[in-house]
Design an enzyme around this catalytic site. Structure first.
Site, PDB file in Angstrom:
ATOM      1  N   CYS A 183      -3.650   0.765  -3.217  1.00 11.65           N
ATOM      2  CA  CYS A 183      -3.274  -0.347  -2.349  1.00 11.65           C
ATOM      3  C   CYS A 183      -2.793  -1.566  -3.138  1.00 11.65           C
ATOM      4  O   CYS A 183      -1.866  -2.253  -2.713  1.00 11.65           O
ATOM      5  CB  CYS A 183      -4.455  -0.765  -1.481  1.00 11.65           C
ATOM      6  SG  CYS A 183      -5.101   0.503  -0.386  1.00 11.65           S
ATOM      7  N   ASP A 210       3.287  -0.045   8.415  1.00  9.83           N
ATOM      8  CA  ASP A 210       2.861  -0.454   7.088  1.00  9.83           C
ATOM      9  C   ASP A 210       3.230   0.659   6.115  1.00  9.83           C
ATOM     10  O   ASP A 210       3.052   1.849   6.418  1.00  9.83           O
ATOM     11  CB  ASP A 210       1.346  -0.674   7.041  1.00  9.83           C
ATOM     12  CG  ASP A 210       0.923  -2.019   7.626  1.00  9.83           C
ATOM     13  OD1 ASP A 210       1.735  -2.637   8.331  1.00  9.83           O
ATOM     14  OD2 ASP A 210      -0.228  -2.421   7.383  1.00  9.83           O
ATOM     15  N   ASP A 229       1.148  -2.127   1.012  1.00 10.74           N
ATOM     16  CA  ASP A 229       1.231  -2.285   2.459  1.00 10.74           C
ATOM     17  C   ASP A 229       2.632  -2.684   2.912  1.00 10.74           C
ATOM     18  O   ASP A 229       3.078  -2.286   3.988  1.00 10.74           O
ATOM     19  CB  ASP A 229       0.236  -3.343   2.941  1.00 10.74           C
ATOM     20  CG  ASP A 229      -1.202  -2.956   2.685  1.00 10.74           C
ATOM     21  OD1 ASP A 229      -1.440  -1.818   2.220  1.00 10.74           O
ATOM     22  OD2 ASP A 229      -2.091  -3.787   2.936  1.00 10.74           O
ATOM     23  N   HIS A 248      -3.788   2.945   7.360  1.00 15.25           N
ATOM     24  CA  HIS A 248      -3.407   3.297   5.997  1.00 15.25           C
ATOM     25  C   HIS A 248      -4.004   4.653   5.620  1.00 15.25           C
ATOM     26  O   HIS A 248      -5.205   4.871   5.701  1.00 15.25           O
ATOM     27  CB  HIS A 248      -3.800   2.210   4.998  1.00 15.25           C
ATOM     28  CG  HIS A 248      -3.183   0.881   5.319  1.00 15.25           C
ATOM     29  ND1 HIS A 248      -3.589  -0.291   4.734  1.00 15.25           N
ATOM     30  CD2 HIS A 248      -2.169   0.542   6.166  1.00 15.25           C
ATOM     31  CE1 HIS A 248      -2.865  -1.297   5.206  1.00 15.25           C
ATOM     32  NE2 HIS A 248      -1.996  -0.804   6.080  1.00 15.25           N
ATOM     33  N   ASP A 297      -4.050   6.274   2.661  1.00 20.72           N
ATOM     34  CA  ASP A 297      -4.422   6.594   1.291  1.00 20.72           C
ATOM     35  C   ASP A 297      -5.916   6.505   0.966  1.00 20.72           C
ATOM     36  O   ASP A 297      -6.302   6.702  -0.188  1.00 20.72           O
ATOM     37  CB  ASP A 297      -3.612   5.758   0.294  1.00 20.72           C
ATOM     38  CG  ASP A 297      -3.599   4.276   0.616  1.00 20.72           C
ATOM     39  OD1 ASP A 297      -4.299   3.862   1.556  1.00 20.72           O
ATOM     40  OD2 ASP A 297      -2.877   3.526  -0.072  1.00 20.72           O
TER      41      ASP A 297
END
Length: 422
Positions: free
Chosen positions: A407, A254, A170, A303, A305
């Site tokens: 992550c 991020d 992150d 995010h 992913d």
């Protein structure tokens, strides 16, 4: 030996001179930097040279310890996050906009306290096993420092407690030989960089390029105070219009909203990444890279992913519940697009800051080896059909803190070169 004359003047005009050596000064500096040192290595991992004990390497004189161009080149060194100190964020405006309303009472009641100790203990065991497996696969594992994130802090614009150092993905973004310390959008993450500073200084001393974009003020102007919280239909509509809880008051992003494929970097405008942040990266990286902004049918993007995961040259895993609006670009380039199967995470597992789609949040060790949650049989079978070798690791309790294998890590160095895959 170079000798330097140092003058010290006083209010009466007296002047004193002394001579010292640059070499001696360097030794004093290094001794100062080494006061109260803690290990940042996973247990059982072979120690690499301590760059803090060396002089700063002039740029271009040594191969950088930081080098990663994509998500799949052979992995050599990685940072894995920590469970220790993980603190529940308060239910601030931006946290409320990024979490499921079913969990809001949890944040309201326990904000500022550590996450439940029994759950953290189980998650810690999983992460330590993950580190051991990475080490056995030949990867150097580094760890952030332990920080007390429950301590309250204030700036001229807000007061908050911290979050954790669990998700390096992150805050840290590696593009080539440059490592970015990203300007994240949650107030609880304002001082998260402190857990990684020792590592970043070591990488810098050894020749890496270390970049910190403008630190956001995080005043009220950064957040849309009228953003709808509970109505999914309203969120779908606003997301389609490119409107999220973060405004364009200042750059913020991020690192986990970026996905790297050599000269092509894919990013989404999300609840934590705004267009000013994307434009900052575009200008900073310059014409050597192509920044592609992707969008998804997702009312609450945060995010990329667990929605869109590039796992090899010309190979991407997509989320069937959050289809990408730009898939034709990849089809036209001849890419293979594989749809992730439904996850098997049990309903009784608390997912305080994430969704079950962490099943597709995997880590590539190279083009063939993929680290995946050991109980996610459907996606394991998908990888096997794609010719990959799954490395099965327990991770479900660590999922609860908001991230999967991608992550929980930041790949510092992969063995490869900058190429174009589009």
């Amino acid at each position: 030996m170079i000798r330097v004359r140092i003058f010290r003047g006083g209010c009466r005009g007296r002047e004193a001179a002394r001579f010292t050596s640059i070499q001696a000064f360097g030794k004093i500096f290094c001794r100062t930097e080494n006061v109260v040192r803690k290990s940042t290595f996973a247990p059982g991992v072979k120690k690499v040279p301590d760059f803090a004990e060396t002089k700063v390497v002039p740029g271009g004189n040594q191969k950088s310890p930081v080098s990663s161009h994509n998500e799949w080149d052979p992995l050599e060194e990685i940072i894995v996050g920590r469970v220790e100190g993980a603190t529940i964020p308060s239910l601030t405006h931006e946290v409320k906009a990024n979490t499921n309303h079913k969990n809001w009472s949890f944040f309201e009641k326990y904000g500022g306290q550590l996450f439940p100790s029994q759950h953290l203990h189980k998650a810690s065991g999983e992460i330590e096993e993950f580190c051991r497996i990475l080490s056995n696969e030949g990867v150097i594992v580094r760890r952030p420092e332990i920080v007390d994130f429950s301590r309250e802090y204030s700036t001229p614009d807000f007061t908050s407690t911290g979050l954790y150092a669990a998700m390096p993905r992150d805050i840290l973004l590696v593009i080539g030989e440059e490592i970015f310390e990203c300007p994240m959008a949650w107030r609880s993450r304002f001082f998260e960089y402190r857990a990684y500073r020792k590592l970043l200084k070591e990488y810098f001393r050894a020749g890496a390029k270390w970049t910190s974009p403008p630190k956001p003020q995080m005043s009220d102007e950064l957040y849309d105070q009228s953003y709808p919280m509970t109505c999914v239909e309203d969120r779908h509509r606003l997301a389609a219009e490119g409107k999220f809880v973060t405004t364009e008051f200042e750059p913020c992003f991020d690192a986990a909203d970026f996905m790297r494929a050599g000269r092509d970097i894919f990013v989404q405008r999300s609840q934590v990444t705004n267009m000013m942040g994307i434009e900052w990266m575009r200008r900073h990286l310059g014409p050597e890279y192509n920044i592609h902004v992707l969008s998804f049918s997702d009312p609450n993007p945060m995010h990329i992913d667990a929605t869109f995961n590039i796992i090899g040259p010309g190979l991407v895993i997509t989320n069937p519940e959050r289809p990408c609006h730009q898939l034709s670009m990849f089809r036209n380039a001849g890419w293979t697009i594989a749809e992730a199967p439904l996850p098997t995470i049990p309903d009784d597992l608390p997912l305080w800051m994430s969704s079950k789609w962490l099943s597709m949040n995997v880590l590539m060790l190279d083009q063939k080896r993929v680290v995946v949650e050991k109980n996610e049989t459907p996606i394991i079978k998908l990888f096997e059909r794609l010719g990959l070798t799954p490395i099965k690791v327990p991770m479900k309790y660590a999922f609860s803190l908001g991230g999967g294998f991608h992550c929980w890590t930041c790949d510092v160095r992969r063995r490869g070169t900058l190429e174009s895959y589009m």
